[in-house]
Design a protein around this motif. Structure first.
Motif, PDB file in Angstrom:
ATOM      1  N   ASN A   5      54.752  43.890  78.240  1.00  0.00           N
ATOM      2  CA  ASN A   5      53.886  42.799  78.687  1.00  0.00           C
ATOM      3  C   ASN A   5      52.492  43.288  79.070  1.00  0.00           C
ATOM      4  OD1 ASN A   5      55.873  40.756  78.389  1.00  0.00           O
ATOM      5  ND2 ASN A   5      56.815  41.395  80.312  1.00  0.00           N
ATOM      6  N   ASN A   6      52.140  44.506  78.675  1.00  0.00           N
ATOM      7  CA  ASN A   6      50.874  45.086  79.112  1.00  0.00           C
ATOM      8  C   ASN A   6      49.677  44.626  78.272  1.00  0.00           C
ATOM      9  OD1 ASN A   6      49.741  46.569  81.163  1.00  0.00           O
ATOM     10  ND2 ASN A   6      49.804  48.511  80.048  1.00  0.00           N
ATOM     11  N   ILE A   7      49.901  43.704  77.348  1.00  0.00           N
ATOM     12  CA  ILE A   7      48.821  43.099  76.570  1.00  0.00           C
ATOM     13  C   ILE A   7      48.590  41.650  77.002  1.00  0.00           C
ATOM     14  CG2 ILE A   7      48.158  42.303  74.253  1.00  0.00           C
ATOM     15  CD1 ILE A   7      49.408  44.829  73.128  1.00  0.00           C
ATOM     16  N   SER A   8      49.641  40.988  77.431  1.00  0.00           N
ATOM     17  CA  SER A   8      49.552  39.583  77.803  1.00  0.00           C
ATOM     18  C   SER A   8      48.465  39.347  78.846  1.00  0.00           C
ATOM     19  CB  SER A   8      50.903  39.110  78.351  1.00  0.00           C
ATOM     20  OG  SER A   8      50.847  37.736  78.675  1.00  0.00           O
ATOM     21  N   GLY A   9      47.582  38.395  78.554  1.00  0.00           N
ATOM     22  CA  GLY A   9      46.515  38.024  79.480  1.00  0.00           C
ATOM     23  C   GLY A   9      45.269  38.873  79.384  1.00  0.00           C
ATOM     24  N   LYS A  10      45.295  39.947  78.598  1.00  0.00           N
ATOM     25  CA  LYS A  10      44.106  40.789  78.479  1.00  0.00           C
ATOM     26  C   LYS A  10      43.048  40.108  77.615  1.00  0.00           C
ATOM     27  CE  LYS A  10      45.757  45.371  79.637  1.00  0.00           C
ATOM     28  NZ  LYS A  10      45.851  46.798  79.260  1.00  0.00           N
ATOM     29  N   ILE A  11      41.789  40.364  77.958  1.00  0.00           N
ATOM     30  CA  ILE A  11      40.659  39.787  77.236  1.00  0.00           C
ATOM     31  C   ILE A  11      40.150  40.846  76.265  1.00  0.00           C
ATOM     32  CG2 ILE A  11      38.476  38.572  77.447  1.00  0.00           C
ATOM     33  CD1 ILE A  11      40.966  37.423  79.050  1.00  0.00           C
ATOM     34  N   ILE A  12      40.221  40.542  74.974  1.00  0.00           N
ATOM     35  CA  ILE A  12      39.950  41.544  73.947  1.00  0.00           C
ATOM     36  C   ILE A  12      38.902  41.014  72.974  1.00  0.00           C
ATOM     37  CG2 ILE A  12      40.961  42.957  72.115  1.00  0.00           C
ATOM     38  CD1 ILE A  12      43.664  42.699  73.604  1.00  0.00           C
ATOM     39  N   VAL A  13      37.785  41.715  72.872  1.00  0.00           N
ATOM     40  CA  VAL A  13      36.707  41.358  71.949  1.00  0.00           C
ATOM     41  C   VAL A  13      36.878  42.165  70.665  1.00  0.00           C
ATOM     42  CG1 VAL A  13      34.209  41.268  71.596  1.00  0.00           C
ATOM     43  CG2 VAL A  13      35.156  40.887  73.886  1.00  0.00           C
ATOM     44  N   ASP A  89      38.633  43.264  78.926  1.00  0.00           N
ATOM     45  CA  ASP A  89      39.509  44.434  79.086  1.00  0.00           C
ATOM     46  C   ASP A  89      39.337  45.446  77.966  1.00  0.00           C
ATOM     47  OD1 ASP A  89      41.112  43.671  81.487  1.00  0.00           O
ATOM     48  OD2 ASP A  89      41.653  41.974  80.212  1.00  0.00           O
ATOM     49  N   VAL A  90      39.103  44.956  76.742  1.00  0.00           N
ATOM     50  CA  VAL A  90      39.049  45.845  75.577  1.00  0.00           C
ATOM     51  C   VAL A  90      37.928  45.398  74.645  1.00  0.00           C
ATOM     52  CG1 VAL A  90      40.340  46.872  73.654  1.00  0.00           C
ATOM     53  CG2 VAL A  90      41.568  46.115  75.713  1.00  0.00           C
ATOM     54  N   MET A  91      37.151  46.359  74.149  1.00  0.00           N
ATOM     55  CA  MET A  91      36.127  46.110  73.132  1.00  0.00           C
ATOM     56  C   MET A  91      36.532  46.873  71.881  1.00  0.00           C
ATOM     57  SD  MET A  91      33.143  44.689  72.498  1.00  0.00           S
ATOM     58  CE  MET A  91      32.182  44.695  70.979  1.00  0.00           C
ATOM     59  N   ILE A  92      36.880  46.131  70.809  1.00  0.00           N
ATOM     60  CA  ILE A  92      37.273  46.765  69.551  1.00  0.00           C
ATOM     61  C   ILE A  92      36.105  46.683  68.580  1.00  0.00           C
ATOM     62  CG2 ILE A  92      38.915  46.793  67.643  1.00  0.00           C
ATOM     63  CD1 ILE A  92      40.947  45.436  69.455  1.00  0.00           C
ATOM     64  N   ASN A  93      35.465  47.805  68.340  1.00  0.00           N
ATOM     65  CA  ASN A  93      34.351  47.892  67.396  1.00  0.00           C
ATOM     66  C   ASN A  93      34.920  48.177  66.010  1.00  0.00           C
ATOM     67  OD1 ASN A  93      31.948  47.572  69.133  1.00  0.00           O
ATOM     68  ND2 ASN A  93      32.713  49.422  70.122  1.00  0.00           N
ATOM     69  N   ASN A  94      35.222  47.102  65.298  1.00  0.00           N
ATOM     70  CA  ASN A  94      35.965  47.190  64.044  1.00  0.00           C
ATOM     71  C   ASN A  94      35.104  46.977  62.800  1.00  0.00           C
ATOM     72  OD1 ASN A  94      38.390  46.752  62.150  1.00  0.00           O
ATOM     73  ND2 ASN A  94      37.388  44.742  62.122  1.00  0.00           N
ATOM     74  N   ALA A  95      34.043  46.190  62.893  1.00  0.00           N
ATOM     75  CA  ALA A  95      33.256  45.839  61.707  1.00  0.00           C
ATOM     76  C   ALA A  95      32.803  47.095  60.963  1.00  0.00           C
ATOM     77  CB  ALA A  95      32.046  44.992  62.104  1.00  0.00           C
ATOM     78  N   GLY A  96      32.950  47.077  59.635  1.00  0.00           N
ATOM     79  CA  GLY A  96      32.572  48.253  58.863  1.00  0.00           C
ATOM     80  C   GLY A  96      32.227  47.906  57.428  1.00  0.00           C
ATOM     81  N   ALA A 128      26.714  46.541  74.817  1.00  0.00           N
ATOM     82  CA  ALA A 128      27.021  45.227  75.368  1.00  0.00           C
ATOM     83  C   ALA A 128      28.149  45.272  76.391  1.00  0.00           C
ATOM     84  CB  ALA A 128      27.385  44.272  74.234  1.00  0.00           C
ATOM     85  N   ALA A 129      29.177  46.090  76.120  1.00  0.00           N
ATOM     86  CA  ALA A 129      30.366  46.085  76.978  1.00  0.00           C
ATOM     87  C   ALA A 129      30.319  47.094  78.113  1.00  0.00           C
ATOM     88  CB  ALA A 129      31.609  46.344  76.119  1.00  0.00           C
ATOM     89  N   LEU A 130      29.623  48.205  77.926  1.00  0.00           N
ATOM     90  CA  LEU A 130      29.679  49.279  78.920  1.00  0.00           C
ATOM     91  C   LEU A 130      29.222  48.847  80.313  1.00  0.00           C
ATOM     92  CD1 LEU A 130      30.328  52.171  79.655  1.00  0.00           C
ATOM     93  CD2 LEU A 130      28.105  52.876  78.713  1.00  0.00           C
ATOM     94  N   PRO A 131      28.104  48.126  80.453  1.00  0.00           N
ATOM     95  CA  PRO A 131      27.711  47.712  81.812  1.00  0.00           C
ATOM     96  C   PRO A 131      28.775  46.858  82.499  1.00  0.00           C
ATOM     97  CG  PRO A 131      25.886  47.424  80.281  1.00  0.00           C
ATOM     98  CD  PRO A 131      27.103  47.721  79.450  1.00  0.00           C
ATOM     99  N   ILE A 132      29.471  46.045  81.718  1.00  0.00           N
ATOM    100  CA  ILE A 132      30.536  45.212  82.283  1.00  0.00           C
ATOM    101  C   ILE A 132      31.713  46.070  82.705  1.00  0.00           C
ATOM    102  CG2 ILE A 132      32.174  43.362  81.758  1.00  0.00           C
ATOM    103  CD1 ILE A 132      29.973  42.341  79.756  1.00  0.00           C
ATOM    104  N   GLU A 137      34.788  48.636  86.843  1.00  0.00           N
ATOM    105  CA  GLU A 137      35.455  49.922  87.028  1.00  0.00           C
ATOM    106  C   GLU A 137      36.743  49.988  86.210  1.00  0.00           C
ATOM    107  OE1 GLU A 137      35.886  50.655  91.219  1.00  0.00           O
ATOM    108  OE2 GLU A 137      33.771  51.187  91.434  1.00  0.00           O
ATOM    109  N   SER A 138      36.697  49.370  85.022  1.00  0.00           N
ATOM    110  CA  SER A 138      37.817  49.440  84.087  1.00  0.00           C
ATOM    111  C   SER A 138      37.354  48.929  82.737  1.00  0.00           C
ATOM    112  CB  SER A 138      38.996  48.589  84.572  1.00  0.00           C
ATOM    113  OG  SER A 138      38.660  47.212  84.543  1.00  0.00           O
ATOM    114  N   GLY A 139      38.056  49.327  81.688  1.00  0.00           N
ATOM    115  CA  GLY A 139      37.737  48.882  80.339  1.00  0.00           C
ATOM    116  C   GLY A 139      38.255  49.867  79.311  1.00  0.00           C
ATOM    117  N   HIS A 140      38.238  49.428  78.050  1.00  0.00           N
ATOM    118  CA  HIS A 140      38.801  50.255  76.981  1.00  0.00           C
ATOM    119  C   HIS A 140      38.015  49.997  75.706  1.00  0.00           C
ATOM    120  CE1 HIS A 140      42.821  51.609  74.865  1.00  0.00           C
ATOM    121  NE2 HIS A 140      41.768  52.314  74.472  1.00  0.00           N
TER     122      HIS A 140
END
Length: 250
Positions: A5-13, A89-96, A128-132, A137-140
């Motif tokens: 359940n460690n993904i449920s509710g996480k905000i993922i871009v 919670d998570v920033m996925i830099n996927n575009a390529g 964009a995500a690092l300052p947030i 004091e958390s992020g991925h």
């Protein structure tokens, strides 16, 4: 430890979320209860993906038309996530982009495009995500490199490999600079079934790539890998994973 359940509710871009790895990852994470914020240039496809995720009812999805070569649009995507859900919670830099051609073809415009999408797009996502993340004091960060960022893809992949080596270097430096509460993962996929293989305008190289990708494995291999690294406890930082078909020698 039960991590189911460690993904449920996480905000993922997720950038590049209108198809391929990005779309498959968005659907998979949403099926586990994540709230996904989707960015890509093809707005009609983004809307379709978001609508279908929301109809499924397990996770939530919003979207924003995003060209990762424009830093203001990447920032707008991240700002939308915060506005809608209050955090990231998570920033996925996927575009390529993978435009394969010999250097002798001097396809300088395609070199520029790959640098803009594959390197600057990742940097804009970080900016964009690092300052947030620092404020929270958390992020991925999860940054998509490539097997071509481990070994130069040849023939014709010199510039593409250069951009993907850069993603690895940036990710490693990012981890050193902001590690602790902020995690950084670099993924290096091999031949994965996606739209990436259609990026070459050089006829011979395009034929080579299409032949090479006949060994490709489904995009959900990456989606499941991304889920695995997100699921880990906050004190576990999975730094780097190479994933490719068992048949792929390179």
């Amino acid at each position: 430890m039960d991590l189911s359940n460690n993904i449920s509710g996480k905000i993922i871009v997720i950038t590049g979320a209108s198809g391929g790895l990005g779309e498959t990852t968005a659907r998979h994470l949403a099926s586990k209860g994540a709230h996904v914020v989707l960015g890509a240039r093809r707005e009609e496809l983004l809307k379709k993906v978001a609508d279908e995720i929301n109809a499924d009812g397990k996770g939530k999805a919003v979207y924003s038309k995003t060209d990762v070569t424009k830093k203001e649009e990447v920032k707008a995507l991240v700002d939308k996530a915060v506005k809608e859900f209050g955090k990231i919670d998570v920033m996925i830099n996927n575009a390529g982009l993978m435009a394969i051609a010999p250097l002798s073809e001097t396809k300088v415009d395609e070199w520029d495009q790959m640098i803009d999408v594959n390197i600057k797009g990742v940097l804009y996502g970080i900016a964009a995500a690092l300052p947030i993340f620092q404020k929270q004091e958390s992020g991925h960060f999860i940054n998509l490199s490539s097997v071509a960022g481990v070994k130069v893809f040849s023939p014709g992949g010199t510039v593409y490999s250069g951009t993907k080596y850069a993603v690895r270097a940036i990710s490693d430096g990012l981890r050193h600079e902001v590690g602790g509460n902020i995690r950084t993962t670099t993924l290096e996929p091999g031949a994965i079934d996606s739209e990436l293989k259609f990026g070459s305008s050089h006829k011979e190289s395009s034929e080579f790539v299409k032949e090479f990708y006949q060994q490709a494995i489904p995009a959900d291999a990456i989606a499941r890998t991304i889920a695995f690294v997100i699921e880990q406890p906050s004190d576990v930082d999975v730094n780097e994973i190479v994933i490719r078909p068992t048949k792929q020698e390179f």
